[in-house]
Write a protein that holds these residues in place. Structure first.
Motif, PDB file in Angstrom:
ATOM      1  N   LEU A 166      -2.096  -8.269  -1.165  1.00  0.00           N
ATOM      2  CA  LEU A 166      -3.516  -8.292  -1.511  1.00  0.00           C
ATOM      3  C   LEU A 166      -4.230  -7.005  -1.089  1.00  0.00           C
ATOM      4  CD1 LEU A 166      -4.313 -12.049  -0.923  1.00  0.00           C
ATOM      5  CD2 LEU A 166      -3.637 -10.878  -3.010  1.00  0.00           C
ATOM      6  N   PHE A 167      -3.550  -5.891  -1.296  1.00  0.00           N
ATOM      7  CA  PHE A 167      -4.186  -4.588  -1.099  1.00  0.00           C
ATOM      8  C   PHE A 167      -3.429  -3.545  -1.914  1.00  0.00           C
ATOM      9  CE2 PHE A 167      -0.951  -4.953   2.179  1.00  0.00           C
ATOM     10  CZ  PHE A 167      -0.309  -3.720   2.142  1.00  0.00           C
ATOM     11  N   ILE A 168      -4.130  -2.455  -2.239  1.00  0.00           N
ATOM     12  CA  ILE A 168      -3.490  -1.287  -2.831  1.00  0.00           C
ATOM     13  C   ILE A 168      -3.346  -0.266  -1.713  1.00  0.00           C
ATOM     14  CG2 ILE A 168      -3.764   0.608  -4.496  1.00  0.00           C
ATOM     15  CD1 ILE A 168      -5.599  -1.400  -6.076  1.00  0.00           C
ATOM     16  N   ASP A 169      -2.161   0.260  -1.544  1.00  0.00           N
ATOM     17  CA  ASP A 169      -1.924   1.254  -0.502  1.00  0.00           C
ATOM     18  C   ASP A 169      -2.127   2.653  -1.079  1.00  0.00           C
ATOM     19  OD1 ASP A 169      -0.891   1.765   2.268  1.00  0.00           O
ATOM     20  OD2 ASP A 169       0.554   2.961   1.125  1.00  0.00           O
ATOM     21  N   ILE A 170      -2.895   3.484  -0.376  1.00  0.00           N
ATOM     22  CA  ILE A 170      -3.042   4.899  -0.745  1.00  0.00           C
ATOM     23  C   ILE A 170      -2.477   5.712   0.413  1.00  0.00           C
ATOM     24  CG2 ILE A 170      -4.619   6.778  -1.325  1.00  0.00           C
ATOM     25  CD1 ILE A 170      -6.542   4.695  -2.446  1.00  0.00           C
ATOM     26  N   ALA A 171      -1.441   6.495   0.126  1.00  0.00           N
ATOM     27  CA  ALA A 171      -0.751   7.244   1.177  1.00  0.00           C
ATOM     28  C   ALA A 171      -0.807   8.734   0.887  1.00  0.00           C
ATOM     29  CB  ALA A 171       0.708   6.795   1.275  1.00  0.00           C
ATOM     30  N   ASN A 172      -0.704   9.514   1.949  1.00  0.00           N
ATOM     31  CA  ASN A 172      -0.579  10.957   1.835  1.00  0.00           C
ATOM     32  C   ASN A 172       0.868  11.267   1.440  1.00  0.00           C
ATOM     33  OD1 ASN A 172       0.155  13.679   2.784  1.00  0.00           O
ATOM     34  ND2 ASN A 172      -1.946  13.755   3.516  1.00  0.00           N
ATOM     35  N   VAL A 173       1.036  11.997   0.336  1.00  0.00           N
ATOM     36  CA  VAL A 173       2.383  12.264  -0.190  1.00  0.00           C
ATOM     37  C   VAL A 173       3.208  13.084   0.803  1.00  0.00           C
ATOM     38  CG1 VAL A 173       3.623  13.488  -2.037  1.00  0.00           C
ATOM     39  CG2 VAL A 173       1.688  12.014  -2.599  1.00  0.00           C
ATOM     40  N   GLN A 174       2.578  14.055   1.466  1.00  0.00           N
ATOM     41  CA  GLN A 174       3.315  14.950   2.374  1.00  0.00           C
ATOM     42  C   GLN A 174       3.749  14.268   3.666  1.00  0.00           C
ATOM     43  OE1 GLN A 174       4.421  17.760   1.403  1.00  0.00           O
ATOM     44  NE2 GLN A 174       3.239  17.837  -0.482  1.00  0.00           N
ATOM     45  N   THR A 175       2.856  13.436   4.234  1.00  0.00           N
ATOM     46  CA  THR A 175       3.177  12.829   5.543  1.00  0.00           C
ATOM     47  C   THR A 175       3.767  11.432   5.409  1.00  0.00           C
ATOM     48  OG1 THR A 175       1.003  11.798   5.771  1.00  0.00           O
ATOM     49  CG2 THR A 175       1.235  14.066   6.580  1.00  0.00           C
ATOM     50  N   GLY A 176       3.533  10.790   4.262  1.00  0.00           N
ATOM     51  CA  GLY A 176       3.986   9.412   4.089  1.00  0.00           C
ATOM     52  C   GLY A 176       3.058   8.385   4.729  1.00  0.00           C
ATOM     53  N   ARG A 177       1.991   8.848   5.369  1.00  0.00           N
ATOM     54  CA  ARG A 177       1.108   7.911   6.080  1.00  0.00           C
ATOM     55  C   ARG A 177       0.042   7.330   5.167  1.00  0.00           C
ATOM     56  NH1 ARG A 177       0.080  11.765  11.181  1.00  0.00           N
ATOM     57  NH2 ARG A 177       2.000  11.361  12.338  1.00  0.00           N
ATOM     58  N   THR A 178      -0.301   6.078   5.450  1.00  0.00           N
ATOM     59  CA  THR A 178      -1.392   5.424   4.730  1.00  0.00           C
ATOM     60  C   THR A 178      -2.716   6.050   5.140  1.00  0.00           C
ATOM     61  OG1 THR A 178      -0.242   3.338   4.452  1.00  0.00           O
ATOM     62  CG2 THR A 178      -2.637   3.223   4.502  1.00  0.00           C
ATOM     63  N   VAL A 179      -3.536   6.387   4.138  1.00  0.00           N
ATOM     64  CA  VAL A 179      -4.863   6.927   4.441  1.00  0.00           C
ATOM     65  C   VAL A 179      -5.972   5.945   4.103  1.00  0.00           C
ATOM     66  CG1 VAL A 179      -4.237   9.362   4.302  1.00  0.00           C
ATOM     67  CG2 VAL A 179      -4.917   8.167   2.223  1.00  0.00           C
ATOM     68  N   HIS A 180      -5.674   4.984   3.222  1.00  0.00           N
ATOM     69  CA  HIS A 180      -6.684   3.983   2.888  1.00  0.00           C
ATOM     70  C   HIS A 180      -5.994   2.794   2.234  1.00  0.00           C
ATOM     71  CE1 HIS A 180     -10.721   2.538   2.249  1.00  0.00           C
ATOM     72  NE2 HIS A 180     -10.487   2.338   0.966  1.00  0.00           N
ATOM     73  N   GLN A 181      -6.576   1.612   2.379  1.00  0.00           N
ATOM     74  CA  GLN A 181      -6.109   0.444   1.640  1.00  0.00           C
ATOM     75  C   GLN A 181      -7.296  -0.217   0.962  1.00  0.00           C
ATOM     76  OE1 GLN A 181      -3.858  -1.903   4.492  1.00  0.00           O
ATOM     77  NE2 GLN A 181      -1.994  -0.751   4.057  1.00  0.00           N
ATOM     78  N   ILE A 182      -7.118  -0.520  -0.318  1.00  0.00           N
ATOM     79  CA  ILE A 182      -8.169  -1.197  -1.083  1.00  0.00           C
ATOM     80  C   ILE A 182      -7.825  -2.683  -1.114  1.00  0.00           C
ATOM     81  CG2 ILE A 182      -9.342  -1.357  -3.306  1.00  0.00           C
ATOM     82  CD1 ILE A 182      -8.253   1.460  -3.937  1.00  0.00           C
ATOM     83  N   PRO A 183      -8.702  -3.537  -0.588  1.00  0.00           N
ATOM     84  CA  PRO A 183      -8.394  -4.970  -0.631  1.00  0.00           C
ATOM     85  C   PRO A 183      -8.446  -5.505  -2.060  1.00  0.00           C
ATOM     86  CG  PRO A 183     -10.560  -4.587   0.351  1.00  0.00           C
ATOM     87  CD  PRO A 183      -9.969  -3.241   0.069  1.00  0.00           C
ATOM     88  N   CYS A 184      -7.560  -6.447  -2.398  1.00  0.00           N
ATOM     89  CA  CYS A 184      -7.531  -7.075  -3.722  1.00  0.00           C
ATOM     90  C   CYS A 184      -7.537  -8.591  -3.524  1.00  0.00           C
ATOM     91  CB  CYS A 184      -6.246  -6.740  -4.470  1.00  0.00           C
ATOM     92  SG  CYS A 184      -5.857  -5.024  -4.522  1.00  0.00           S
ATOM     93  N   ARG A 185      -7.903  -9.290  -4.589  1.00  0.00           N
ATOM     94  CA  ARG A 185      -7.908 -10.755  -4.497  1.00  0.00           C
ATOM     95  C   ARG A 185      -6.696 -11.377  -5.190  1.00  0.00           C
ATOM     96  NH1 ARG A 185     -13.227 -10.275  -6.097  1.00  0.00           N
ATOM     97  NH2 ARG A 185     -12.778 -11.444  -7.995  1.00  0.00           N
ATOM     98  N   ALA A 186      -5.853 -10.558  -5.790  1.00  0.00           N
ATOM     99  CA  ALA A 186      -4.688 -11.086  -6.528  1.00  0.00           C
ATOM    100  C   ALA A 186      -3.655  -9.983  -6.678  1.00  0.00           C
ATOM    101  CB  ALA A 186      -5.133 -11.587  -7.896  1.00  0.00           C
ATOM    102  N   ALA A 187      -2.485 -10.365  -7.216  1.00  0.00           N
ATOM    103  CA  ALA A 187      -1.429  -9.394  -7.499  1.00  0.00           C
ATOM    104  C   ALA A 187      -1.937  -8.347  -8.492  1.00  0.00           C
ATOM    105  CB  ALA A 187      -0.220 -10.106  -8.088  1.00  0.00           C
ATOM    106  N   MET A 188      -1.527  -7.100  -8.288  1.00  0.00           N
ATOM    107  CA  MET A 188      -1.946  -6.004  -9.165  1.00  0.00           C
ATOM    108  C   MET A 188      -0.894  -5.744 -10.250  1.00  0.00           C
ATOM    109  SD  MET A 188      -4.890  -4.652  -8.531  1.00  0.00           S
ATOM    110  CE  MET A 188      -5.536  -6.297  -8.266  1.00  0.00           C
TER     111      MET A 188
END
Length: 321
Positions: free
Chosen positions: A261-283
């Motif tokens: 129930l979230f979309i993960d946004i990661a930094n391509v170079q470091t692999g670390r998550t920089v933000h997560q967007i909450p969702c109410r259902a499968a994307m």
């Protein structure tokens, strides 16, 4: 260690118009229009102002007789969009008039579609693991057709259009040379990448041409170097099979989504998550705008504002610091 969010002025907006859930979202080449394909058998084209809050114009593309499962825009023409449907047809549309300009009847229920980056050809995959390549100028005659003996999922060309990628249910990525070998009229194998321990579902190409990423049923996203075909790192935040992935316009961020129930946004170079967007259902579909940090996303959820089965998509945006 999570990074602190480098995003400012976060904003999100919901777009409602489809009668049933939205399967696919895609931006045109200049980032001014977004197309959405739905189980309601229509596609819609939305004119989006990057930071606008005015009433959004949308145009319905009607003609399919089954779900519109995936769509993509002509990379060289910001008003031409292609749709793949369960009704076995592929249609090309003029997004200014809403008229279907060309139609090809294929042999199975179409679920994947992608343009070659020069805009000359379209590849289509169906539920029977058959690949068809169409020439946009001679649309009713296929250039190439092949049925695979294993599950074929998402398909893509690299940015220069000389490699073609197939993600498979075997956990591999098949890399084929393009164009077709003239003598055999076939795609010549270049490499088979053993990418994941479970089926590979989706693939995204970095717009700068350096990398590609693969999302798998093992809940991982792997990042690959385009030049030497080696895996650079994996992104591990999701717990469910990865359904959809996308690089942003600079290739700096990658978004990935699943039944979590979230979309993960990661930094391509470091692999670390920089933000997560909450969702109410499968994307079902995430796609970054080609010019701005705007992420369109659509899933199995209903509208927050309306009752019933209305399908929605949302656009999340931010300013990079």
């Amino acid at each position: 260690m999570e990074e602190t969010i480098p995003f400012k002025n976060l904003h999100s907006r919901e777009y409602q118009g489809h009668k049933k859930k939205v399967h696919s979202v895609a931006w045109n080449s200049n980032g001014t229009k977004l197309a959405s394909g739905s189980v309601d058998q229509t596609a819609r084209v939305w004119t989006i102002e990057p930071h606008g809050h005015s009433k959004v114009k949308d145009l319905e593309l009607k003609g399919h007789t089954d779900s519109v499962d995936q769509l993509c825009w002509d990379p060289k023409h910001s008003d031409l969009v292609a749709t793949a449907s369960g009704d076995k047809s592929v249609r090309l549309w003029d997004a200014r008039s809403g008229k279907c300009t060309q139609q090809a009847e294929l042999s199975g229920e179409n679920i994947n579609i992608t343009y070659r980056p020069d805009g000359t050809q379209i590849a289509v995959g169906n539920r029977d693991d058959e690949l068809t390549i169409l020439d946009v100028r001679k649309f009713n005659k296929s250039l190439y057709k092949r049925k695979f003996s294993y599950e074929v999922n998402e398909i893509a060309w690299n940015m220069s259009g000389d490699l073609f990628f197939l993600t498979t249910g075997l956990g591999t990525v098949e890399v084929l040379s393009y164009p077709l070998e003239k003598m055999q009229n076939d795609l010549k194998p270049v490499d088979t990448l053993t990418a994941h321990t479970a089926g590979c579902y989706c693939i995204a190409i970095d717009p700068k041409g350096r990398y590609f990423a693969v999302g798998s049923a093992d809940s991982l996203v792997s990042l690959w170097d385009m030049s030497d075909m080696l895996c650079l790192r994996t992104f591990t935040k999701l717990d469910s099979p990865v359904r959809t992935i996308s690089f942003n316009h600079s290739g700096e961020y990658i978004a990935s989504a699943s039944e979590d129930l979230f979309i993960d946004i990661a930094n391509v170079q470091t692999g670390r998550t920089v933000h997560q967007i909450p969702c109410r259902a499968a994307m079902n579909s995430v796609e970054w705008n080609p010019k701005y940090n705007l992420l369109a996303y659509a899933g199995d959820d209903k509208s927050a504002k309306y009752y019933g089965d209305e399908g929605v998509f949302r656009i999340f945006g931010f300013d990079s610091s």
